[in-house]
Design a protein around this motif. Sequence first.
Motif, short mmCIF file in Angstrom:
data_model
loop_
_atom_site.label_atom_id
_atom_site.label_comp_id
_atom_site.label_asym_id
_atom_site.label_seq_id
_atom_site.Cartn_x
_atom_site.Cartn_y
_atom_site.Cartn_z
N LEU A 254 0.82 -1.22 0.00
CA LEU A 254 0.00 0.00 0.00
C LEU A 254 0.85 1.26 0.00
O LEU A 254 0.35 2.36 -0.23
CB LEU A 254 -0.89 0.02 1.25
CG LEU A 254 -1.99 -1.03 1.31
CD1 LEU A 254 -2.59 -1.07 2.71
CD2 LEU A 254 -3.06 -0.73 0.28
N LEU A 255 2.12 1.08 0.29
CA LEU A 255 2.99 2.25 0.49
C LEU A 255 4.10 2.28 -0.55
O LEU A 255 4.51 1.24 -1.06
CB LEU A 255 3.60 2.17 1.90
CG LEU A 255 2.56 2.14 3.03
CD1 LEU A 255 3.17 1.59 4.30
CD2 LEU A 255 1.99 3.51 3.27
N GLU A 256 4.56 3.48 -0.82
CA GLU A 256 5.71 3.62 -1.70
C GLU A 256 6.96 3.25 -0.89
O GLU A 256 7.02 3.52 0.32
CB GLU A 256 5.83 5.06 -2.19
CG GLU A 256 4.69 5.51 -3.11
CD GLU A 256 4.56 4.64 -4.34
OE1 GLU A 256 5.60 4.26 -4.92
OE2 GLU A 256 3.43 4.31 -4.72
N PRO A 257 7.96 2.66 -1.55
CA PRO A 257 9.18 2.30 -0.82
C PRO A 257 9.76 3.47 -0.03
O PRO A 257 10.23 3.30 1.10
CB PRO A 257 10.14 1.84 -1.92
CG PRO A 257 9.23 1.30 -2.98
CD PRO A 257 8.01 2.19 -2.95
N ALA A 258 9.68 4.68 -0.61
CA ALA A 258 10.23 5.85 0.09
C ALA A 258 9.49 6.12 1.39
O ALA A 258 10.09 6.60 2.37
CB ALA A 258 10.17 7.07 -0.82
N GLU A 259 8.19 5.84 1.39
CA GLU A 259 7.41 6.08 2.62
C GLU A 259 7.81 5.09 3.72
O GLU A 259 7.57 5.33 4.89
CB GLU A 259 5.91 5.93 2.33
CG GLU A 259 5.34 7.02 1.42
CD GLU A 259 3.91 6.76 0.99
OE1 GLU A 259 3.15 7.73 0.89
OE2 GLU A 259 3.54 5.59 0.72
N LEU A 260 8.38 3.97 3.29
CA LEU A 260 8.75 2.92 4.25
C LEU A 260 10.15 3.10 4.82
O LEU A 260 10.56 2.37 5.73
CB LEU A 260 8.69 1.55 3.56
CG LEU A 260 7.28 1.01 3.27
CD1 LEU A 260 7.36 -0.12 2.26
CD2 LEU A 260 6.64 0.52 4.55
N LYS A 261 10.87 4.06 4.31
CA LYS A 261 12.29 4.19 4.69
C LYS A 261 12.45 4.34 6.20
O LYS A 261 11.85 5.22 6.82
CB LYS A 261 12.93 5.37 3.99
CG LYS A 261 14.41 5.43 4.24
CD LYS A 261 15.11 6.41 3.36
CE LYS A 261 16.61 6.27 3.61
NZ LYS A 261 17.40 7.16 2.82
N GLY A 262 13.25 3.44 6.76
CA GLY A 262 13.54 3.50 8.20
C GLY A 262 12.47 2.88 9.07
O GLY A 262 12.64 2.80 10.28
N VAL A 263 11.37 2.46 8.48
CA VAL A 263 10.31 1.85 9.29
C VAL A 263 10.70 0.40 9.60
O VAL A 263 11.14 -0.34 8.72
CB VAL A 263 8.95 1.88 8.53
CG1 VAL A 263 7.88 1.09 9.29
CG2 VAL A 263 8.50 3.32 8.32
N CYS A 264 10.54 0.01 10.85
CA CYS A 264 10.83 -1.37 11.27
C CYS A 264 9.56 -2.00 11.83
O CYS A 264 8.58 -1.31 12.08
CB CYS A 264 11.93 -1.38 12.34
SG CYS A 264 13.48 -0.68 11.76
N ALA A 265 9.60 -3.31 12.00
CA ALA A 265 8.42 -4.01 12.53
C ALA A 265 8.86 -5.26 13.25
O ALA A 265 9.88 -5.86 12.91
CB ALA A 265 7.47 -4.37 11.39
N GLU A 266 8.09 -5.63 14.26
CA GLU A 266 8.35 -6.93 14.91
C GLU A 266 7.52 -7.99 14.22
O GLU A 266 6.46 -7.70 13.69
CB GLU A 266 8.02 -6.88 16.41
CG GLU A 266 6.66 -6.32 16.80
CD GLU A 266 5.50 -7.28 16.70
OE1 GLU A 266 5.70 -8.44 16.32
OE2 GLU A 266 4.37 -6.87 16.99
#
Lengths: 376, 304
Positions: A254-266
């Motif tokens: 749903l998101l552009e790769p740039a919007e995901l930059k630096g986002v982490c998840a467990e």
Amino acid sequence: MRRLIGLALCLGLALPVAAPLAAAEANIPILVPITGFLSLEGTSQRNGALLALRNAPAGVAVVHEVSDTGVAPEVAVNALERALSRGKVTAVVASMLGTQMLAMLPVALEQKVPLVTVSGTAAITERGNPYVFRFFPGDAVVKAAHVRYATEELRARRLAVIYQTTAYGQSGRQHIAENARRLGLEIVFEEGLETQVRDMSPVLGKARAANPQALLLHLHAPSTALVVRQAAAMGFGAPIVAGSAMHQPPTAALLEPAELKGVCAETNASPVSGGNLALERFLEQYRREFNSEPDGFALGQYDGTMMVLEAVARGARGPAEVTRALQSGSHRGLAMTYKSDGRGNMAHSAQIVCYDGRTRIPRVVKRYDDIAPPSN
Amino acid sequence: MLQVIVNGVALGAAYALLALGFVLILNATSAVNFAQGDLVMAGGLLAVALSTTWPVPGIVLLPLVLLVMALLGLGLSLVAYFPLKSRPPVAVFISTIAVGIMLQNTANALFGAEPRAGPPLLGGGVVEIGPVVLGRQALSIIVVAGLLIAAQYAVFQHTRLGRRLRATAQDREMAEALGIRVNRVIAGTFAFAAAYAGAAGLLLSNIFFVTPSDGSNYILKAYIAVVIGGWGSIGGALLGALLIALFEVVFPSLPLILPFLGGVPGAAWLFSQTMATILLYLALLAVLVARPQGLLGETVQRRA
């Protein structure tokens, strides 16, 4: 003649062993939320279970039906009672929605049938019910990893927390708060969101105003994507460590790769990130069968269902024997090795994955094994 | 502050398209169309499907979405309204719920359960006006929804079709006696309402995504908008939709807009999204008790 007698004796001894193996039947209804706000996760759960049933060990004949439990607890209970009324059930692949699991537990206890789930809601294994088996690390495990990553790797001491107001969200929020307290961290902002909330700018604005060093999310997939997108648009500032919904490929899509930059998840695992040959084979088969990308929920449910099937293949007949096998055995699955802690928590490892801003495939950056849940 | 209000108005503009269709059908048939929320979902997923085939901005796809959704609206009238038109309104109420569930399950089978993002209307990014940063998509939604509402007003006020639609809405029997083909007008109303619901779906699908189960949330918003604004009142529905969206967005942001509110004891809970929802429904109850006809409503209509 002597040889013939010997052969006949051998066959006579062998037949009673071989016959039950050939006749071993596993009746495993799949009762999961395919519609409603948890449909994305529920579909993954269903697919993981179906794939395990298709890969059932030799000699195990599988009977199954899939029922949509939606999001209402009574629908899940009705589906369970309906499935149990149709014949002898070996085990049930049960909804990952915490409120539905809590409603199904008394039925499982009464009917003495094991429920195999990937629900993260902590309370389901805190009721002393011996028939629940969770193959996704519970909140006690993943939230410990979640908070530890924020403080140990991101050096955050001031946390903002946005959670869902569902049972899943409130359970996660409680464990985040407990872990933060244990580690001496300050929660400078927290707010619960209903699943229908679409505009995240008010909650993000307030979170930013509290000046956190990391933003922890514990939200379902659509809300997670909305928060990440709107945080990127407003230039939120602090790093985001999201709940397991973020690692799901449809959420990232749903998101552009740039919007995901630096986002982490467990998560328990990220199949699309690869790792070993068995996982690659799972990934390939999943893509072929379902024309979609698997996530950790699918993998956890695959492993859980496979543990049931292998118990049947080893001779467990009926729900009581399968329950005993799940309670006492261990299973080396694709995501991790599973073993009950005595309360039905089978998974004790968690991973942190992060996006680099160039692709939608996260990289595993940290693994936490054998996280012991706090004693009650 | 301005960004928050722009977001609220954009959400309200999309809700307004939804509420508009809801109230048009209500006026034309005296029945509540509970599939209206699922038509928003259908419009959003249609936009997703079209943008997959033709990766063009949403504004280019909008006419096609309006057309396909109008046809779906005609189909809805044939399935859920005309066979039951002589029955009590509750029959249509139930039949539209049934159609809504069918739409939801069809969407689930065709698209899968996961959320999807529709095409942006013109393009993503932000518009910077001095120190103020505004989302381009939110601004586009306001402009496009405003144009569609203005078009509806122009059609209803200045064309023969509009006069027939209004005449049918005001008094169906009298309109029929005057030679207006009421069934055609009602079918047209369904088409119009579905087209506008589809437009709302397209507008919302980019920034807020779309899933097959979204319809129930949207229909609730339309229902509340119509009750608050005025049962049967087009202006009331638009006002109600705008008020709901502004309330949803602005109320939780009050501590940011008026920083002294942040120091009020319990401010975090008082200005939370959860409290905003509670207050919205309290306002709905207050309107039902104190002004049952709504803010701009007429007193003669019957509520389903």
